[in-house]
Design a protein around this motif. Structure first.
Motif, PDB file in Angstrom:
ATOM      1  N   LEU A   1       0.824  -1.207   0.000  1.00  0.00           N
ATOM      2  CA  LEU A   1       0.000   0.000   0.000  1.00  0.00           C
ATOM      3  C   LEU A   1       0.861   1.262   0.000  1.00  0.00           C
ATOM      4  O   LEU A   1       0.538   2.242  -0.688  1.00  0.00           O
ATOM      5  N   THR A   2       1.948   1.250   0.766  1.00  0.00           N
ATOM      6  CA  THR A   2       2.839   2.408   0.782  1.00  0.00           C
ATOM      7  C   THR A   2       3.492   2.603  -0.580  1.00  0.00           C
ATOM      8  O   THR A   2       3.596   3.731  -1.079  1.00  0.00           O
ATOM      9  N   ALA A   3       3.933   1.488  -1.183  1.00  0.00           N
ATOM     10  CA  ALA A   3       4.539   1.574  -2.515  1.00  0.00           C
ATOM     11  C   ALA A   3       3.534   2.107  -3.526  1.00  0.00           C
ATOM     12  O   ALA A   3       3.883   2.908  -4.406  1.00  0.00           O
ATOM     13  N   TYR A   4       2.275   1.693  -3.410  1.00  0.00           N
ATOM     14  CA  TYR A   4       1.259   2.143  -4.368  1.00  0.00           C
ATOM     15  C   TYR A   4       0.953   3.627  -4.189  1.00  0.00           C
ATOM     16  O   TYR A   4       0.874   4.376  -5.164  1.00  0.00           O
ATOM     17  N   VAL A   5       0.802   4.063  -2.944  1.00  0.00           N
ATOM     18  CA  VAL A   5       0.364   5.437  -2.707  1.00  0.00           C
ATOM     19  C   VAL A   5       1.446   6.434  -3.099  1.00  0.00           C
ATOM     20  O   VAL A   5       1.147   7.582  -3.476  1.00  0.00           O
ATOM     21  N   THR A   6       2.725   6.038  -3.054  1.00  0.00           N
ATOM     22  CA  THR A   6       3.800   6.960  -3.431  1.00  0.00           C
ATOM     23  C   THR A   6       3.826   7.222  -4.924  1.00  0.00           C
ATOM     24  O   THR A   6       4.555   8.125  -5.377  1.00  0.00           O
ATOM     25  N   LEU A   7       3.066   6.473  -5.709  1.00  0.00           N
ATOM     26  CA  LEU A   7       2.984   6.709  -7.148  1.00  0.00           C
ATOM     27  C   LEU A   7       1.871   7.681  -7.519  1.00  0.00           C
ATOM     28  O   LEU A   7       1.688   7.996  -8.703  1.00  0.00           O
ATOM     29  N   HIS A   8       1.126   8.169  -6.534  1.00  0.00           N
ATOM     30  CA  HIS A   8       0.104   9.168  -6.821  1.00  0.00           C
ATOM     31  C   HIS A   8       0.761  10.513  -7.141  1.00  0.00           C
ATOM     32  O   HIS A   8       1.927  10.760  -6.801  1.00  0.00           O
TER      33      HIS A   8
ATOM     34  N   GLU B   1      -9.783   5.002  -0.574  1.00  0.00           N
ATOM     35  CA  GLU B   1      -9.012   6.240  -0.603  1.00  0.00           C
ATOM     36  C   GLU B   1      -7.614   6.016  -1.175  1.00  0.00           C
ATOM     37  O   GLU B   1      -7.075   6.886  -1.862  1.00  0.00           O
ATOM     38  N   ILE B   2      -7.037   4.853  -0.898  1.00  0.00           N
ATOM     39  CA  ILE B   2      -5.656   4.584  -1.323  1.00  0.00           C
ATOM     40  C   ILE B   2      -5.587   4.088  -2.759  1.00  0.00           C
ATOM     41  O   ILE B   2      -4.756   4.543  -3.562  1.00  0.00           O
ATOM     42  N   MET B   3      -6.476   3.132  -3.101  1.00  0.00           N
ATOM     43  CA  MET B   3      -6.362   2.419  -4.372  1.00  0.00           C
ATOM     44  C   MET B   3      -7.055   3.147  -5.525  1.00  0.00           C
ATOM     45  O   MET B   3      -7.599   2.510  -6.432  1.00  0.00           O
ATOM     46  N   LEU B   4      -7.026   4.465  -5.515  1.00  0.00           N
ATOM     47  CA  LEU B   4      -7.494   5.225  -6.663  1.00  0.00           C
ATOM     48  C   LEU B   4      -6.516   5.031  -7.815  1.00  0.00           C
ATOM     49  O   LEU B   4      -5.320   4.796  -7.598  1.00  0.00           O
ATOM     50  N   ASP B   5      -7.019   5.129  -9.028  1.00  0.00           N
ATOM     51  CA  ASP B   5      -6.117   5.020 -10.170  1.00  0.00           C
ATOM     52  C   ASP B   5      -5.072   6.128 -10.106  1.00  0.00           C
ATOM     53  O   ASP B   5      -5.375   7.279  -9.748  1.00  0.00           O
ATOM     54  N   HIS B   6      -3.845   5.779 -10.473  1.00  0.00           N
ATOM     55  CA  HIS B   6      -2.791   6.790 -10.497  1.00  0.00           C
ATOM     56  C   HIS B   6      -3.108   7.832 -11.576  1.00  0.00           C
ATOM     57  O   HIS B   6      -3.437   7.485 -12.711  1.00  0.00           O
ATOM     58  N   GLU B   7      -3.001   9.090 -11.185  1.00  0.00           N
ATOM     59  CA  GLU B   7      -3.394  10.168 -12.088  1.00  0.00           C
ATOM     60  C   GLU B   7      -2.436  10.314 -13.269  1.00  0.00           C
ATOM     61  O   GLU B   7      -2.854  10.638 -14.383  1.00  0.00           O
TER      62      GLU B   7
ATOM     63  N   PRO C   1       0.239   7.935 -14.691  1.00  0.00           N
ATOM     64  CA  PRO C   1       1.056   6.722 -14.792  1.00  0.00           C
ATOM     65  C   PRO C   1       2.080   6.856 -15.916  1.00  0.00           C
ATOM     66  O   PRO C   1       1.931   7.679 -16.826  1.00  0.00           O
ATOM     67  N   ASP C   2       3.152   6.071 -15.855  1.00  0.00           N
ATOM     68  CA  ASP C   2       4.102   6.015 -16.963  1.00  0.00           C
ATOM     69  C   ASP C   2       3.402   5.491 -18.204  1.00  0.00           C
ATOM     70  O   ASP C   2       2.522   4.623 -18.124  1.00  0.00           O
ATOM     71  N   ALA C   3       3.792   6.003 -19.354  1.00  0.00           N
ATOM     72  CA  ALA C   3       3.225   5.528 -20.610  1.00  0.00           C
ATOM     73  C   ALA C   3       3.621   4.076 -20.841  1.00  0.00           C
ATOM     74  O   ALA C   3       4.709   3.641 -20.409  1.00  0.00           O
ATOM     75  N   PRO C   4       2.763   3.278 -21.475  1.00  0.00           N
ATOM     76  CA  PRO C   4       3.128   1.885 -21.770  1.00  0.00           C
ATOM     77  C   PRO C   4       4.434   1.818 -22.563  1.00  0.00           C
ATOM     78  O   PRO C   4       4.609   2.537 -23.549  1.00  0.00           O
ATOM     79  N   GLY C   5       5.357   0.992 -22.115  1.00  0.00           N
ATOM     80  CA  GLY C   5       6.636   0.848 -22.796  1.00  0.00           C
ATOM     81  C   GLY C   5       7.580   2.013 -22.604  1.00  0.00           C
ATOM     82  O   GLY C   5       8.532   2.174 -23.393  1.00  0.00           O
TER      83      GLY C   5
ATOM     84  N   VAL D   1       8.898   8.827 -21.298  1.00  0.00           N
ATOM     85  CA  VAL D   1       9.972   8.210 -20.519  1.00  0.00           C
ATOM     86  C   VAL D   1       9.468   7.987 -19.099  1.00  0.00           C
ATOM     87  O   VAL D   1       8.478   8.572 -18.674  1.00  0.00           O
ATOM     88  N   THR D   2      10.145   7.130 -18.347  1.00  0.00           N
ATOM     89  CA  THR D   2       9.707   6.859 -16.974  1.00  0.00           C
ATOM     90  C   THR D   2       9.926   8.101 -16.112  1.00  0.00           C
ATOM     91  O   THR D   2      10.919   8.833 -16.273  1.00  0.00           O
ATOM     92  N   GLN D   3       9.000   8.339 -15.215  1.00  0.00           N
ATOM     93  CA  GLN D   3       9.092   9.518 -14.357  1.00  0.00           C
ATOM     94  C   GLN D   3      10.291   9.438 -13.422  1.00  0.00           C
ATOM     95  O   GLN D   3      10.914  10.455 -13.099  1.00  0.00           O
ATOM     96  N   GLU D   4      10.639   8.230 -12.987  1.00  0.00           N
ATOM     97  CA  GLU D   4      11.796   8.070 -12.107  1.00  0.00           C
ATOM     98  C   GLU D   4      13.074   8.502 -12.818  1.00  0.00           C
ATOM     99  O   GLU D   4      13.907   9.207 -12.246  1.00  0.00           O
ATOM    100  N   SER D   5      13.266   8.078 -14.086  1.00  0.00           N
ATOM    101  CA  SER D   5      14.487   8.449 -14.805  1.00  0.00           C
ATOM    102  C   SER D   5      14.503   9.932 -15.114  1.00  0.00           C
ATOM    103  O   SER D   5      15.561  10.573 -15.092  1.00  0.00           O
ATOM    104  N   LEU D   6      13.328  10.516 -15.393  1.00  0.00           N
ATOM    105  CA  LEU D   6      13.247  11.959 -15.636  1.00  0.00           C
ATOM    106  C   LEU D   6      13.675  12.736 -14.408  1.00  0.00           C
ATOM    107  O   LEU D   6      14.508  13.659 -14.489  1.00  0.00           O
ATOM    108  N   ARG D   7      13.147  12.383 -13.260  1.00  0.00           N
ATOM    109  CA  ARG D   7      13.415  13.155 -12.041  1.00  0.00           C
ATOM    110  C   ARG D   7      14.817  12.900 -11.490  1.00  0.00           C
ATOM    111  O   ARG D   7      15.372  13.753 -10.798  1.00  0.00           O
ATOM    112  N   ARG D   8      15.377  11.731 -11.802  1.00  0.00           N
ATOM    113  CA  ARG D   8      16.769  11.497 -11.414  1.00  0.00           C
ATOM    114  C   ARG D   8      17.706  12.426 -12.173  1.00  0.00           C
ATOM    115  O   ARG D   8      18.809  12.733 -11.705  1.00  0.00           O
TER     116      ARG D   8
END
Length: 444
Positions: free
Chosen positions: A107-114, A324-330, A332-336, A413-420
């Motif tokens: 749940l913590t891992a999921y919510v941090t992707l919001h 409240e937690i399991m809402l769809d991520h607003e 998300p990374d694009a497929p691929g 591109v992945t958001q993690e690589s962008l923000r890094r």
């Protein structure tokens, strides 16, 4: 114990299976132990029957040996059942603790992707409480299912067959009792779920208001608004209190209904047993057996409503938290989506359009920053300086246009690589409750 995937949906049962699946060995061992132990505890009634029949035949030949055998059977069922029950405790402990850890991690891992918007519209403490309620709910569900509801179910099944071996009539009276209790309690437990969810929602709102007040207590003191804030909080507490009373009283009425059924069916079984004994259809041991079964089962069925009530409360808490937690991520990374590569650092905003609701910030912004250039953004408050950097970090989706870094669309591109790849010094003072060294070295 650590799952890479996430729960699907907000159904508490599916969440229960998700968190329990990695620990199926412990779960299976605990369930088998409860089945065996409950069966042995119920067989104590049969041992009492043998004791009564053997004692009634004393001092006839063989009666003493039968009495010793019956007492040994009683000791075996009692001691063996307790030891096996403790085995379910050891196995259940691993199931509970590890499942709770799996749930909290997922749940913590999921919510941090919001998105930032998700967190901007909610209190951090409220989100943490929901994660805690859902994860700790695993302990309560396992406790109710493993050591309470399973015990009632197994004891009822074994008791029916024992009673059937003595008298078909008594067995069917017992069956009617169990079915009426089951239907009555399950129906009312279902009715209580919405009430429990309402209470949990009020509790969450109250906690959020308290956190909001304590986070801004200096402003309250500076502007002399203590009386206003305490009165405001009092209203939330009163609403939570009223809902708590309604929910609690509903559970008490369930217990009253179980007591009525217990008096009717338990008394009917006892009277029927006495009558059958008076016409010679039951022995003294049979009467003792039936009375012992009634004594054991009436306690279990009486609190079946209480168990189901607490089960429904936990179910409601978990469901309200998951909703409240399991809402769809607003965002998300694009497929691929691939990793961002930054050889030069060229940034291009191409006809970017963005608005907060109806408030348009950028009607069509174009900006070209070459690699190595230093650019300062100057403007009045609310002009969009911070918004531009948030768009560059893909904290919001744009409505038109594109943003590229070294020719790569940041939306692909992945958001993690962008923000890094981007160093940020925020205008707010943000500190983790960790060492100074960890805070300084946190980002690039």
């Amino acid at each position: 114990m650590w799952r890479k995937d996430f729960p699907e949906g907000t159904n508490p049962f599916r969440f229960f299976i998700f968190a329990s699946r990695p620990h199926w060995v412990s779960a299976s061992l605990a369930m088998v132990a409860v089945i065996v132990a409950s069966t042995m505890f119920t067989l104590i009634a049969y041992a009492f029957k043998l004791v009564a029949n053997a004692a009634a035949r004393l001092p006839q030949p063989g009666a003493y040996q039968d009495l010793v055998t019956a007492v040994l059977l009683y000791i075996l069922c009692l001691t063996g059942g307790q030891l096996i029950w403790r085995l379910s405790g050891f196995a259940g402990a691993r199931w509970v603790v590890r499942s709770r850890a799996t749930a909290r991690h997922a749940l913590t891992a999921y919510v941090t992707l919001h998105s930032r918007t998700y967190f901007a519209n909610r209190f951090g403490g409220s989100i943490a409480n929901k994660i805690s309620h859902a994860a700790n709910g695993m302990k309560d569900l396992i406790d109710r299912i493993l050591w309470q509801l399973s015990d009632v179910l197994i004891s009822a099944i074994v008791s029916f067959f024992i009673a059937y071996s003595v008298s078909h009539l008594l067995a069917w009276i017992f069956f009617a009792w169990a079915m009426c209790a089951l239907v009555f309690n399950v129906y009312l437990a279902g009715k209580r779920v919405p009430r429990s969810m309402h209470v949990q929602a009020l509790e969450t709102r109250l906690n959020g208001g308290t956190i909001d007040l304590l986070s801004n207590v200096q402003a309250m003191q500076d502007f002399a608004r203590r009386d206003y804030e305490i009165t405001r909080l009092q209203g939330a507490i009163e609403e939570r209190t009223r809902a708590g009373f309604v929910n609690w009283y509903f559970g008490e009425w369930i217990l009253v209904g179980n007591i009525v059924m217990q008096g009717f069916f338990g008394g009917l079984m006892a009277l029927a047993a006495v009558y059958l004994a008076s016409v010679g259809m039951l022995s003294a041991g049979d009467v003792v057996l039936i009375l012992t079964l009634i004594f054991r089962i009436e306690g279990l069925l009486l609190f079946l409503g209480s168990h189901l009530t607490h089960f429904s409360e936990t179910w409601g808490e978990i469901r309200e938290s998951l909703e409240e937690i399991m809402l769809d991520h607003e965002i998300p990374d694009a497929p691929g989506a691939g990793e961002l590569s930054v050889p030069k650092g060229e940034i291009v905003f191409d006809e970017v359009r963005f608005a907060y609701g109806q408030a348009v910030v950028f009607p069509g912004l174009s900006l070209h920053i070459k690699g190595g250039e230093r650019v300062g953004l100057v403007g009045r408050s609310g002009a969009g300086k911070s918004t531009l950097t948030r768009l560059l970090l893909h904290h919001h989706d744009i409505s038109a246009g594109g943003i590229r870094i070294d020719g790569q669309d940041i939306a692909k591109v992945t958001q993690e690589s962008l923000r890094r790849a981007v160093a940020v010094v925020p205008q707010e003072s943000l500190l983790f409750h960790r060492t100074i060294r960890e805070n300084i070295a946190y980002g690039r």
